[in-house]
Design a protein around this motif. Sequence first.
Motif, PDB file in Angstrom:
ATOM      1  N   GLN A  75      10.099   3.471   8.698  1.00  0.00           N
ATOM      2  CA  GLN A  75      10.097   3.162   7.299  1.00  0.00           C
ATOM      3  C   GLN A  75       8.846   2.234   6.963  1.00  0.00           C
ATOM      4  O   GLN A  75       8.178   2.313   5.910  1.00  0.00           O
ATOM      5  CB  GLN A  75      11.471   2.218   6.974  1.00  0.00           C
ATOM      6  CG  GLN A  75      11.570   1.901   5.499  1.00  0.00           C
ATOM      7  CD  GLN A  75      11.809   3.060   4.417  1.00  0.00           C
ATOM      8  OE1 GLN A  75      12.179   3.964   5.088  1.00  0.00           O
ATOM      9  NE2 GLN A  75      11.161   2.977   3.376  1.00  0.00           N
ATOM     10  N   GLN A  76       8.323   1.327   7.990  1.00  0.00           N
ATOM     11  CA  GLN A  76       7.352   0.627   7.594  1.00  0.00           C
ATOM     12  C   GLN A  76       5.945   1.502   7.778  1.00  0.00           C
ATOM     13  O   GLN A  76       5.061   1.253   6.852  1.00  0.00           O
ATOM     14  CB  GLN A  76       6.985  -0.292   8.836  1.00  0.00           C
ATOM     15  CG  GLN A  76       7.729  -1.511   8.875  1.00  0.00           C
ATOM     16  CD  GLN A  76       7.790  -2.289  10.145  1.00  0.00           C
ATOM     17  OE1 GLN A  76       7.359  -1.971  11.078  1.00  0.00           O
ATOM     18  NE2 GLN A  76       8.493  -3.618   9.840  1.00  0.00           N
ATOM     19  N   THR A  80       3.577   1.847   4.405  1.00  0.00           N
ATOM     20  CA  THR A  80       2.008   1.643   4.539  1.00  0.00           C
ATOM     21  C   THR A  80       1.315   2.667   4.169  1.00  0.00           C
ATOM     22  O   THR A  80       0.239   2.599   3.337  1.00  0.00           O
ATOM     23  CB  THR A  80       1.656   1.435   6.153  1.00  0.00           C
ATOM     24  OG1 THR A  80       2.322   0.415   6.343  1.00  0.00           O
ATOM     25  CG2 THR A  80       0.131   1.212   6.243  1.00  0.00           C
ATOM     26  N   HIS A  81       1.765   4.037   4.299  1.00  0.00           N
ATOM     27  CA  HIS A  81       1.170   5.398   3.801  1.00  0.00           C
ATOM     28  C   HIS A  81       1.353   5.386   2.190  1.00  0.00           C
ATOM     29  O   HIS A  81       0.216   5.707   1.776  1.00  0.00           O
ATOM     30  CB  HIS A  81       1.922   6.374   4.429  1.00  0.00           C
ATOM     31  CG  HIS A  81       1.144   7.608   3.788  1.00  0.00           C
ATOM     32  ND1 HIS A  81      -0.075   8.252   4.374  1.00  0.00           N
ATOM     33  CD2 HIS A  81       1.976   8.551   3.144  1.00  0.00           C
ATOM     34  CE1 HIS A  81      -0.173   9.488   3.916  1.00  0.00           C
ATOM     35  NE2 HIS A  81       0.891   9.690   3.052  1.00  0.00           N
ATOM     36  N   GLN A  82       2.481   5.100   1.763  1.00  0.00           N
ATOM     37  CA  GLN A  82       2.321   4.872   0.201  1.00  0.00           C
ATOM     38  C   GLN A  82       1.486   3.847  -0.434  1.00  0.00           C
ATOM     39  O   GLN A  82       0.907   4.174  -1.546  1.00  0.00           O
ATOM     40  CB  GLN A  82       3.949   4.673  -0.153  1.00  0.00           C
ATOM     41  CG  GLN A  82       4.755   5.878   0.154  1.00  0.00           C
ATOM     42  CD  GLN A  82       6.163   5.601  -0.086  1.00  0.00           C
ATOM     43  OE1 GLN A  82       6.632   4.294  -0.098  1.00  0.00           O
ATOM     44  NE2 GLN A  82       7.108   6.345  -0.165  1.00  0.00           N
ATOM     45  N   ARG A  83       1.547   2.615   0.289  1.00  0.00           N
ATOM     46  CA  ARG A  83       0.404   1.820  -0.172  1.00  0.00           C
ATOM     47  C   ARG A  83      -0.913   1.985  -0.155  1.00  0.00           C
ATOM     48  O   ARG A  83      -1.696   2.014  -1.171  1.00  0.00           O
ATOM     49  CB  ARG A  83       0.712   0.289   0.375  1.00  0.00           C
ATOM     50  CG  ARG A  83       2.007  -0.302  -0.172  1.00  0.00           C
ATOM     51  CD  ARG A  83       1.810  -1.815   0.537  1.00  0.00           C
ATOM     52  NE  ARG A  83       1.826  -2.130   2.094  1.00  0.00           N
ATOM     53  CZ  ARG A  83       2.835  -2.033   2.869  1.00  0.00           C
ATOM     54  NH1 ARG A  83       3.659  -2.139   2.340  1.00  0.00           N
ATOM     55  NH2 ARG A  83       2.754  -2.256   4.105  1.00  0.00           N
ATOM     56  N   LYS A  87      -3.660   3.077  -3.534  1.00  0.00           N
ATOM     57  CA  LYS A  87      -4.887   2.345  -3.356  1.00  0.00           C
ATOM     58  C   LYS A  87      -5.907   3.576  -3.560  1.00  0.00           C
ATOM     59  O   LYS A  87      -6.896   3.147  -4.399  1.00  0.00           O
ATOM     60  CB  LYS A  87      -5.179   1.553  -2.186  1.00  0.00           C
ATOM     61  CG  LYS A  87      -6.205   0.730  -2.032  1.00  0.00           C
ATOM     62  CD  LYS A  87      -6.394  -0.257  -1.029  1.00  0.00           C
ATOM     63  CE  LYS A  87      -7.853  -1.155  -0.956  1.00  0.00           C
ATOM     64  NZ  LYS A  87      -7.979  -1.838   0.234  1.00  0.00           N
ATOM     65  N   ARG A  88      -5.927   4.520  -2.887  1.00  0.00           N
ATOM     66  CA  ARG A  88      -6.711   5.316  -2.901  1.00  0.00           C
ATOM     67  C   ARG A  88      -6.927   6.047  -4.519  1.00  0.00           C
ATOM     68  O   ARG A  88      -7.727   6.303  -4.929  1.00  0.00           O
ATOM     69  CB  ARG A  88      -6.583   6.504  -1.940  1.00  0.00           C
ATOM     70  CG  ARG A  88      -6.922   6.175  -0.690  1.00  0.00           C
ATOM     71  CD  ARG A  88      -7.167   7.638   0.546  1.00  0.00           C
ATOM     72  NE  ARG A  88      -5.784   8.236   0.381  1.00  0.00           N
ATOM     73  CZ  ARG A  88      -4.825   8.015   1.291  1.00  0.00           C
ATOM     74  NH1 ARG A  88      -4.846   7.017   2.068  1.00  0.00           N
ATOM     75  NH2 ARG A  88      -3.758   8.895   1.375  1.00  0.00           N
ATOM     76  N   VAL A  89      -5.668   6.390  -5.047  1.00  0.00           N
ATOM     77  CA  VAL A  89      -5.699   6.850  -6.474  1.00  0.00           C
ATOM     78  C   VAL A  89      -6.268   5.745  -7.264  1.00  0.00           C
ATOM     79  O   VAL A  89      -7.077   6.169  -8.213  1.00  0.00           O
ATOM     80  CB  VAL A  89      -4.097   7.014  -6.749  1.00  0.00           C
ATOM     81  CG1 VAL A  89      -3.911   7.249  -8.285  1.00  0.00           C
ATOM     82  CG2 VAL A  89      -3.691   8.259  -5.842  1.00  0.00           C
TER      83      VAL A  89
END
Length: 102
Positions: A75-76, A80-83, A87-89
Motif C-alpha cells: 500500500q505504501q 508513493t507511486h501515485q504521488r 508530481k510528474r503530471v
Amino acid sequence: KMESDKCLRKLDACFPLYAKVLADEVVYQHFLSIIMKFKRFTREGHKSSIEELESKITQRHNAGIAAQEAEEEVQQQIETHQRSKAKRVRLADEDDYEPEPP
C-alpha cells in the motif's frame, strides 16, 4: 476432565473457522489464555494435543502478522507511486505553460 478434552477437540476441529482472525493481537492473546488453562487442567496424555494446537495458533498468528506487514508495504509503494505520478503530471503541465503575449 471430559469437558476439557471435548473442548480441546472442538477448538482443533474448528480451527479453520477462526484462523483468519488470529493475526489480531487481542484475539491471539485470548486463545493463548485458553491454551494455558488447558495446560494446567488437562491430563498428561493430552499435553501433546495442546502443544500441537498452540503451535498451529502461533504459526497462524505469525503468518497473519507477516501478511499484514506485506500488505501495508504494498500500500505504501502504491501511494508513493501515485504521488510521484501526480508530481510528474504537474511538472509536465508546467512545462506546457506558455504565458500570453502582452
